[in-house]
Design an enzyme around this catalytic site. Structure first.
Site, short mmCIF file in Angstrom:
data_model
loop_
_atom_site.label_atom_id
_atom_site.label_comp_id
_atom_site.label_asym_id
_atom_site.label_seq_id
_atom_site.Cartn_x
_atom_site.Cartn_y
_atom_site.Cartn_z
N LYS A 1 10.50 24.55 11.20
CA LYS A 1 10.58 24.16 9.79
C LYS A 1 9.58 24.95 8.95
CE LYS A 1 8.19 20.55 8.08
NZ LYS A 1 7.48 20.87 6.84
N ASN A 2 8.34 25.01 9.44
CA ASN A 2 7.31 25.66 8.63
C ASN A 2 7.46 27.17 8.57
OD1 ASN A 2 6.27 23.22 8.01
ND2 ASN A 2 4.40 23.41 9.22
N ARG B 1 6.66 19.86 -1.39
CA ARG B 1 5.56 20.68 -1.90
C ARG B 1 5.71 22.15 -1.50
NH1 ARG B 1 1.05 18.77 -3.48
NH2 ARG B 1 0.22 20.75 -2.83
N ARG C 1 -3.73 18.16 -2.42
CA ARG C 1 -3.29 19.49 -1.98
C ARG C 1 -3.21 20.42 -3.18
NH1 ARG C 1 1.29 18.38 2.58
NH2 ARG C 1 0.96 20.54 3.15
N ASP D 1 -4.91 25.99 -6.14
CA ASP D 1 -5.79 26.94 -6.82
C ASP D 1 -5.84 28.31 -6.13
OD1 ASP D 1 -7.03 25.24 -4.82
OD2 ASP D 1 -8.90 26.28 -5.23
N ASP E 1 -1.05 19.41 12.25
CA ASP E 1 0.30 18.83 12.38
C ASP E 1 0.55 18.20 13.75
OD1 ASP E 1 0.86 19.49 9.80
OD2 ASP E 1 2.18 21.17 10.25
N ARG F 1 12.72 15.15 7.60
CA ARG F 1 12.25 16.40 6.99
C ARG F 1 11.92 17.43 8.06
NH1 ARG F 1 7.24 15.78 4.21
NH2 ARG F 1 7.58 18.00 4.24
#
Ligand code: UD1
Length: 423
Positions: free
Chosen positions: A23-24, A96, A125, A128, A309, A401
């Protein structure tokens, strides 16, 4: 709302399990498909997850053609025409990770308007580092009405030092830099396997990214990128979740095609506990006897440290190991909410700031519990397998998800688990 119901207590997982694409990895890869102005990009080994559907919609919202052939786990993207430059709140608020489209849209169009991601249960989170990096490449950034607008006729290569090796910021800046004028150096870059996968795809598209997997990335800008084909890397967190599931049930499970190097920090901690982890031709085998496991101390860190995670799932394992284990969470400041839910199942734990003490080895009892975030939902399901009696896990939107058919995979390994729909 669906629920997962587990009859726990005597579960001993055995057999083989197949892992999906990560997924990531696939989310930033889909963001990268925005960049090529020629040809189609074909992604294979794409997992069927709600986050993937959301990202597909973000890309479609830019007037880009996205076809997801779920039977083949394949996404085909054609971004060769003119594209729009707005990623709306409707999708960004759902996920996000959609913020990683900011760099590619800006690099391609010279202008991007992306909704600010909102709050998150696991901690604050900020973005910046994403914005500072783009500004040093010459982008003018403004924030108004919940949106970030970034403008730069042509991004310029820059020397960027990141205060923290943020995964998302590294991905955003790496993608933006592929089409910038000159060379960009990103110091203290994230080194996760998903960063390496993104750099591999970008280079196949004609980009010049060097150093992925190390702390310094060097990206030499090119005029344009083209479509290509790519297989998404295996999901190390899904693989890791099944390793922990095998370990905590005195199981014997082969996690097919799992990549040893990607799970090294987790594997070393499992071994320190006394779990047998071996590399076989077809994957990684995890075998254990929980009565013989020893408590350990774990500290989450950016890769190659122990992954945040895997923190929630690992605390579930700590819960069945006799003695006191310690979990220190340094990446996110509010990521122990699953421990409150596990307390309902009889877990003894204390939390002081970023440190949780887990008093493992006590009898756990099944209970109704609520998922608080994606990895917490997996941790609660794993705990349900070792708790006596019935556990009912609600709020499965989090689970969907990031895990494909999680309950079916566990059932195939011998867990007594089912998913039910409730009106
Ligand atoms: C990614 C992963 C997520 C994982 C996390 C850390 C995806 C889609 N998500 O999230 O599953 O838990 O990496 O491994 O890949 N930070 C700042 N400023 C920034 C950006 C980040 O202070 O501009 C801080 C965050 O608040 C957090 C830490 O850095 O405390 C890690 O965040 P980051 O590495 O950016 O995580 P994500 O990319 O959001």
């Amino acid at each position: 709302m669906d629920k997962i119901i587990i009859e726990g207590g005597n579960t001993r997982l055995q057999g083989e399990v197949t892992i999906e694409g990560a997924k990531n990895a696939v989310l930033p890869l889909l963001a990268a498909t925005i960049l090529p102005t020629q040809g189609k990009t074909i992604l294979r080994n794409v997992p069927i997850l709600s986050d993937v559907f959301t990202m597909n919609n973000v890309v479609r919202g830019l007037d880009i053609k996205v076809d997801f052939n779920e039977d083949q786990n394949e996404v085909v993207v054609d971004a060769s025409g003119d594209i729009l430059d707005i990623a709306p709140y409707e999708y960004v608020s759902k996920m996000r990770a959609s913020i990683v489209v900011l760099g590619p849209i800006l690099a391609r169009n010279g202008h991007a308007k992306v909704s600010m991601p909102g709050g998150c249960t696991i901690g604050s989170r900020p973005i910046d580092l994403h914005l500072k990096g783009l500004e040093s490449m010459g982008a003018k950034i403004t924030q108004f009405g919940g949106d970030i607008t970034a403008t730069a006729d042509k991004l310029k290569g820059a020397h960027i030092y990141m205060d923290f090796p943020s995964v998302g910021a590294t991905q955003n800046l790496m993608m933006a830099a592929t089409l910038a004028e000159g060379t960009t150096v990103i110091e203290n870059a994230a080194r996760e396997p998903e960063i390496v996968d993104l750099a591999t795809l970008l280079n196949k598209m004609g980009a010049r990214v060097r150093g992925a997997g190390t702390e310094t990335l060097t990206i030499t800008g090119v005029d344009q990128l083209h479509g290509t084909e790519h297989d998404v890397v295996q999901d190390r967190i899904e693989a890791g979740t099944f390793m922990v599931a095998a370990a905590m049930t005195s199981g014997d499970v082969l996690i097919k095609d799992a990549v040893w190097e990607h799970n090294r920090p987790l594997i070393l901690k499992l071994k320190e506990m006394g779990v047998e982890v071996t590399e076989e031709e077809r994957g990684i085998r995890v075998k254990s006897d929980t009565a013989k496991l020893k408590p350990v101390t774990v500290k989450t860190l950016p890769h190659p440290g122990f992954p945040t995670d895997m923190q929630a799932q690992f605390t579930a394992l700590m819960a069945v190991v006799n003695g006191e284990s310690t979990m220190i969470e340094t990446v996110f400041e509010n990521r122990f909410q699953h421990l409150e839910e596990m307390r309902r199942m009889g877990l003894h734990s204390e939390i002081l700031r970023d440190t949780a003490m887990i008093h493992g080895g006590n009898d756990l009892q099944g209970a109704p519990v609520m998922s608080t975030d994606l990895r917490a939902s997996a941790a609660l399901i794993l705990t349900g397998m070792v708790a006596n009696g019935t556990t009912v896990v609600g709020k499965l939107t989090h689970l969907d998800r990031g895990y494909y058919k999680f309950h079916e995979k566990l059932a195939n390994l011998g867990a007594s688990i089912k998913r039910v729909s409730e009106a």
